[in-house]
Motif scaffolding. Structure first.
Motif, PDB file in Angstrom:
ATOM      1  N   LEU A   1     -36.207  25.552  -0.344  1.00  0.00           N
ATOM      2  CA  LEU A   1     -36.820  24.146  -0.821  1.00  0.00           C
ATOM      3  C   LEU A   1     -37.393  24.343  -2.165  1.00  0.00           C
ATOM      4  N   GLN A   2     -38.158  25.659  -2.376  1.00  0.00           N
ATOM      5  CA  GLN A   2     -38.660  25.928  -3.655  1.00  0.00           C
ATOM      6  C   GLN A   2     -37.742  25.887  -4.709  1.00  0.00           C
TER       7      GLN A   2
ATOM      8  N   ASN B   1     -36.470  22.636  -5.534  1.00  0.00           N
ATOM      9  CA  ASN B   1     -37.218  21.819  -6.433  1.00  0.00           C
ATOM     10  C   ASN B   1     -37.183  22.250  -7.776  1.00  0.00           C
ATOM     11  N   SER B   2     -37.144  23.515  -8.036  1.00  0.00           N
ATOM     12  CA  SER B   2     -37.080  24.184  -9.380  1.00  0.00           C
ATOM     13  C   SER B   2     -35.792  23.603 -10.104  1.00  0.00           C
TER      14      SER B   2
ATOM     15  N   LEU C   1     -39.530  15.796  -2.024  1.00  0.00           N
ATOM     16  CA  LEU C   1     -40.875  16.580  -2.338  1.00  0.00           C
ATOM     17  C   LEU C   1     -41.810  16.711  -1.498  1.00  0.00           C
TER      18      LEU C   1
ATOM     19  N   SER D   1     -41.020  18.918   1.336  1.00  0.00           N
ATOM     20  CA  SER D   1     -41.281  20.327   1.036  1.00  0.00           C
ATOM     21  C   SER D   1     -42.609  20.811   1.323  1.00  0.00           C
TER      22      SER D   1
ATOM     23  N   LYS E   1     -46.381  26.954  -6.000  1.00  0.00           N
ATOM     24  CA  LYS E   1     -45.140  26.360  -5.751  1.00  0.00           C
ATOM     25  C   LYS E   1     -45.567  24.897  -5.395  1.00  0.00           C
ATOM     26  N   ASP E   2     -46.317  24.879  -4.197  1.00  0.00           N
ATOM     27  CA  ASP E   2     -46.921  23.494  -3.682  1.00  0.00           C
ATOM     28  C   ASP E   2     -47.472  22.741  -4.788  1.00  0.00           C
TER      29      ASP E   2
ATOM     30  N   THR F   1     -45.001  21.150  -7.061  1.00  0.00           N
ATOM     31  CA  THR F   1     -44.356  20.295  -6.633  1.00  0.00           C
ATOM     32  C   THR F   1     -45.128  18.820  -6.688  1.00  0.00           C
TER      33      THR F   1
ATOM     34  N   LEU G   1     -44.327  17.853  -9.999  1.00  0.00           N
ATOM     35  CA  LEU G   1     -43.015  17.073 -10.177  1.00  0.00           C
ATOM     36  C   LEU G   1     -43.133  15.694  -9.381  1.00  0.00           C
TER      37      LEU G   1
END
Length: 350
Positions: free
Chosen positions: A7-8, A11-12, A37, A40, A217-218, A221, A224
């Motif tokens: 998922l990471q 997302n990227s 998003l 995730s 990463k979160d 997110t 994002l």
């Protein structure tokens, strides 16, 4: 771990593929993207707050006593009993979601300061939501330049950069996590930091780095989510045993008459009372508040205290026009969604 990693990476890739003008995407695509998003963020089964607490608790003593770790545990993760003593604006400003925006602002100030350029040379275009490892390295290098800035220059009122400007990024959760990761990777030349890592077993170090990477990463997110919803969307950095999950989003828009409107949506998942949402809307200086409660007992508590809420607004010189309390099954809950409608909002670039 494999699902989280997938998922990471997804997302990227999504971020790299997004058009410059987010609102050019079809509404259905935007809703699916937002749902992906949000999903995730939940796949770990733990909130950012709980993982942060566990991270600090499980660090070796030498690392736990590092100023960065102390700052995370005492200043960037506020305990519920201290929440009313701490300005909410400060708490939310340092969650990491605004880090790149802060850096761009600082970099622009640096570019305008000819005297500081040899020490603080940086391009605003280099600072963005990290897509590659090189972007992260740019952030770390910029921090080092800022820390090495001549004190007299920072105190010179004629210069456009100030100590307060620098503190906006030095007290930022994402910034602290990026630096902590560098220290644990043993890339710091500081002998004191290297000494603090001597009792850090390799297996524990690897686990710690995984946790830090997932936290970063979160946060990205949430960045994002902010970009795809044209809002400031963040988790709530409060240590609160009653909360299973929590986030909020701020938006600026216009009502049907063209007046500026401002809204804040708060989403909580509480141990005792289940899911709860609040939407606060301000138009022309007037406030409108709507609550949505999953638990009927909690709904009753909210209804009983609606008058107290109005009196609290009045005591602050604010005009609360209406307070609505709804159940999750109530069809009028669509009112909450309309406050977040993409069609009724203008862009806020983070």
């Amino acid at each position: 771990d494999k699902d989280i990693s997938k998922l990471q990476r997804l997302n990227s890739e999504i971020f790299k593929s997004l058009p410059q003008e987010i609102k050019s995407l079809p509404k259905d695509t935007m809703l699916q993207l937002k749902s992906l998003l949000q999903t995730s963020l939940k796949i770990t089964g733990q909130t950012i707050q709980s993982r942060l607490e566990n991270l600090v608790t499980n660090l070796p003593e030498g690392v736990k006593n590092h100023p960065i770790v102390a700052n995370i545990s005492s200043n960037l993760l506020i305990s519920m009993d201290k929440l009313l003593e701490t300005p909410m604006k400060n708490i939310l400003y340092d969650t990491g979601v605004l880090l790149e925006a802060k850096l761009r602002a600082i970099a622009e100030l640096i570019r305008q300061t000819e005297q500081l350029k040899p020490t603080l040379k940086a391009k605003a275009s280099e600072i963005d939501i990290p897509k590659e490892e090189t972007a992260t390295q740019n952030i770390i290098r910029l921090f080092k330049r800022l820390k090495d800035a001549p004190e007299q220059s920072l105190n010179d009122r004629q210069k456009p950069i100030s100590r307060q400007d620098l503190n906006t990024i030095k007290n930022d959760l994402k910034a602290e996590l990026l630096q902590l990761r560098q220290i644990i990777l043993n890339k710091s030349k500081d002998t004191i930091e290297s000494q603090s890592l001597k009792d850090f077993p390799p297996a524990q170090k690897e686990t710690t780095l995984k946790v830090i990477n997932t936290l970063i990463k979160d946060i990205e997110t949430f960045q994002l989510l902010s970009k795809t919803t044209d809002s400031f969307y963040t988790f709530i950095p409060v240590s609160w045993k009653e909360i299973r999950d929590g986030n909020l989003a701020f938006k600026k828009g216009k009502d049907n008459s063209g007046n500026s409107s401002y809204s804040c949506r708060i989403n909580l998942d509480l141990e005792r009372f289940g899911k709860f949402s609040a939407v606060i809307l301000m138009v022309k200086g007037d406030f409108y508040v709507s609550f949505n409660a999953e638990n009927s007992h909690f709904k009753s508590i909210l209804e009983r205290n609606a008058l107290n809420l109005q009196e609290s607004f009045r005591a602050k010189g604010l005009n609360l026009k209406t307070v609505n309390v709804m159940e999750a099954s109530n069809a009028s809950v669509d009112l909450l969604e309309r406050f977040e409608s993409l069609e009724n909002l203008v862009n806020i670039k983070i």
